[in-house]
Scaffold this motif. Structure first.
Motif: not given
Length: 730
Positions: A639-660
């Motif tokens: 997965y390639c990380l991209r800053l939102p437009e206009g941001y010089s830094e930021g935080v991404d929270i990656i949530k992995v959901f697994a279900t039956l």
């Protein structure tokens, strides 16, 4: 091998005896530190059956916050001498293989170093602040006394050398500042330059220096108490309330139906333990704690050091199994009592799964006897209505009770915060002090507040609830109240949305100016709804699932370049727990299904511009990807990380959901802030009774039907694993 013993050293400092720092400031009395250690003690004794003789506790209470006199006798106070003595006593009593849990709640301090030969003349010692910080030397001169990082490093090294398995939790910080809410910061932003007490009760100066130098051979030279001065070993875990430059907050939390002051780290740590820790590692529970704290206090990022893959309250060799149990049974009323009450933070609506006595593997849901929902409770017992599971034997006394996942809170409380009018002298300054407004803007606050209150019912769509605050003296809230978002006006006559501590969100752009009050309110309210939805997904967690320890997610590293190819090797990360990447870099992580059945997986990315998007599989193609059991079927994600437009830094929270069962997570997507809501491609929605299903439905309906979404026994078992990455411009 026999089960090793667990000992605990609990230190809570609310009351600080009179003192002054070099800039004239002082460590203010706290209100929640003693509550912290009392709650930890209750959990250890009730949930883990730790005997009273194994718990060493030092507290300084201040029932009258105005007075600076604790009520405890001298030998129970967390003075410098008593803290050192208890560290040494618990080390002496512990035997190799025993588990030691250390919890400190109070102020953290920074002072000029007492050891310039290794830190330099301008060096700083980071410290814990004892209740008797202010002392007098032999000549009667005022000096300040701290438990310094070099001393802590030596004390903990002695535990490691003896073979003790140590867990350390520090709910404190070394930064400070005022807040606009009932929250309080545990620390000051100043460096104390007053004369210091240089003699140590811990060890000789030579021993402290030699131990520190030995640690510096394996940790960076610029290490601090937060970032590596403590021994790094397989028998050591360190959880800190925040990063060195951040603030650690305490605030009022609802615990067991009562509102009490607690440190945010301690509250969410205990809450996570209550959700279930069996088979989980400290890294597993850290992910939940971090998500909970960051959603409420964005300025606070807890830190995990050491071997995060060690089992909670266990060791590298064995897991320790403890649980609540059935104490009473009333079959006529279909009710039971469980040994969980106010002391353990239980609340009405909490749900338990009841298993047969002797159960060791609580991941086998087909062995559950019944579900039980709390309908009433007192200090030590919770009365529950039971829902028997067809075909299973009846509940018996002593049967284990395992708390299921916490409900997802959807409706958020909003209040208006009135700032003060600036004086003529303050108006002449180049910059107004915090929480002060020019007279012309100060006069418009009532108009701004009334506009928000009037518009909120029509535009809040059920996601928001208005709360009035009493301002007779400071800000007071009812015992059962807490505010999620504060709205205020700033000196530029623009609305500000603030977090629970009163700190404005910095990335809500563009500003919304008062102008026409109704128009501004109709722009502010949608932002609040957006934040409420984002936070609901951010906090989504399910530790009661049998999948919790069966799904493994690991961040492997980053790619050297953005090229396709099956043989590309990831680069080793410098810091796997707190990684930072450049904008455009690609990360590699793997998902392994160790469950007995295939799992359906989808991944969300929560970005700094308040957007949520499904990044895997691509939302215009599939709802999920099925992963078969076994390491050989692991799924490697690029997965390639991209800053939102206009941001010089930021935080991404990656949530992995697994279900039956089938999971349609595309309904949880959010556009960037202020962007129109657009139905996700091919989103069809689905029905179900578990929190994951209900939350997706609430998003799709634009209005939540319930205040909180409770966990329910369902064939659609699910779990979420997550990690956080920081992204900066190259």
């Amino acid at each position: 091998m026999p089960e090793s013993n667990l000992y605990a050293l609990l230190i809570g400092v609310n009351c600080y005896l009179p003192h002054r720092l070099s800039d004239g400031s002082y460590y203010d009395n706290l209100q929640g530190a003693v509550n912290d250690v009392n709650a930890v003690e209750a959990f250890l004794r009730v949930n883990l059956n730790v005997p009273e003789s194994h718990i060493f506790k030092l507290t300084a209470s201040n029932p009258n916050p105005v007075l600076r006199e604790p009520v405890e006798p001298q030998e129970q106070l967390p003075t410098y001498a008593n803290m050192v003595a208890k560290f040494k006593e618990i080390t002496e009593i512990g035997q190799p293989g025993d588990r030691i849990y250390i919890h400190y709640s109070g102020h953290g301090g920074r002072t000029i170093t007492a050891y310039p030969e290794i830190k330099g003349e301008a060096g700083v010692d980071e410290s814990l602040v004892p209740t008797d910080i202010g002392q007098l030397d032999e000549s009667g001169q005022a000096i300040n006394c701290y438990l310094r990082d070099l001393e802590l490093a030596w004390l903990l090294k002695q535990m490691e050398n003896k073979g003790l398995i140590v867990t350390v939790v520090f709910d404190s910080c070394h930064s400070g500042g005022a807040t606009r809410s009932t929250a309080q910061v545990r620390g000051l932003g100043t460096i104390d330059r007053l004369p210091q007490k240089m003699s140590s009760l811990v060890a000789s100066r030579e021993e402290l220096l030699n131990n520190w130098r030995s640690l510096q051979q394996v940790t960076p030279a610029e290490s601090t108490l937060h970032l590596g001065s403590l021994p790094q070993s397989k028998d050591y875990v360190f959880l800190a309330a925040c990063c060195p430059s951040e603030k650690a907050f305490e605030d009022g939390f609802n615990r067991g139906g009562l509102k009490q002051r607690h440190g945010a780290l301690t509250y969410w740590l205990l809450d996570s333990f209550q959700q279930g820790y069996l088979g989980l590692t400290y890294k597993d529970i850290y992910d939940r704690i971090r998500a909970k704290i960051k959603s409420q206090f964005p300025q606070q990022t807890p830190l995990l050091l050491g071997e995060g893959d060690r089992l909670i309250f266990g060791s590298d060799r064995t897991a320790v199994t403890h649980f609540l149990s059935v104490q009473k049974i009333d079959r006529a009323k279909q009710q039971i009592s469980i040994n969980a009450g106010i002391a353990t933070g239980i609340h009405k609506g909490a749900k338990f799964a009841i298993y047969p006595l002797g159960t060791r593997d609580f991941s086998k849901t087909d062995t559950r006897l019944a579900l039980a929902e709390v309908i009433n409770y007192d200090a030590t017992l919770a009365e529950c209505k039971i829902e028997p599971i067809q075909g299973q034997p009846e509940i018996a006394l002593g049967d284990p009770a395992i708390l299921l996942c916490a409900p997802a809170q959807l409706i958020r409380k909003v209040a208006f915060y009135y700032q003060e009018q600036a004086t003529a002298e303050e108006m002449s300054l180049s910059q107004l002090p915090p929480n002060k407004l020019p007279p012309n803007i100060y006069a418009k606050q009532q108009q701004a507040r009334n506009s928000i209150q009037q518009v909120l019912p029509a535009f809040g769509q059920g996601w928001l609830e208005w709360k009035d605050i009493n301002y007779s003296k400071g800000m007071t809230l009812a015992d059962d109240e807490s505010i999620d978002y504060f709205i205020t006006l700033n000196h530029e006559e623009a609305y500000e949305i603030c977090d629970a501590t009163g700190i404005p969100y910095s990335n809500l752009n563009p500003p919304v100016y008062l102008g026409s009050p109704k128009a501004a309110s109709e722009r502010v309210i949608p932002r609040l709804i957006h934040l409420a939805k984002y936070r609901a997904v951010q906090e989504l967690y399910n530790s009661g699932s049998p999948l919790t320890e069966k799904v493994q997610v690991q961040l492997l590293g980053k790619l050297e370049n953005d090229t396709e190819g099956s043989n590309i090797l990831p680069i080793q990360l410098d810091d796997a727990l707190n990684p930072t990447f450049k904008d455009g870099e690609c990360i590699i992580f793997e998902i392994i299904n160790l469950y007995s059945s295939p799992l359906k997986v989808a991944i969300l990315d929560l970005k700094s511009n308040w957007s949520i998007q499904q990044i895997y599989p691509q939302p215009d193609n599939e709802m999920f990807v099925e992963i078969s059991p076994g390491v050989e079927h692991r799924k490697v994600i690029r997965y390639c990380l991209r800053l939102p437009e206009g941001y010089s830094e930021g935080v991404d929270i990656i949530k992995v959901f697994a279900t039956l069962g089938e999971a349609e997570l595309r309904g949880l997507a959010l556009p960037p802030l202020d962007s129109p809501m657009v139905a996700p491609p091919k989103y069809r929605g689905y029905s179900g009774s578990d929190p994951l299903s209900l939350l997706a439905q609430a998003f799709a309906q634009e209005k939540p039907q319930n205040r909180r979404l409770n966990a329910a026994y369902s064939y659609r078992e699910w779990v979420v694993k997550q990690f956080t990455v920081r992204v900066k411009q190259g």
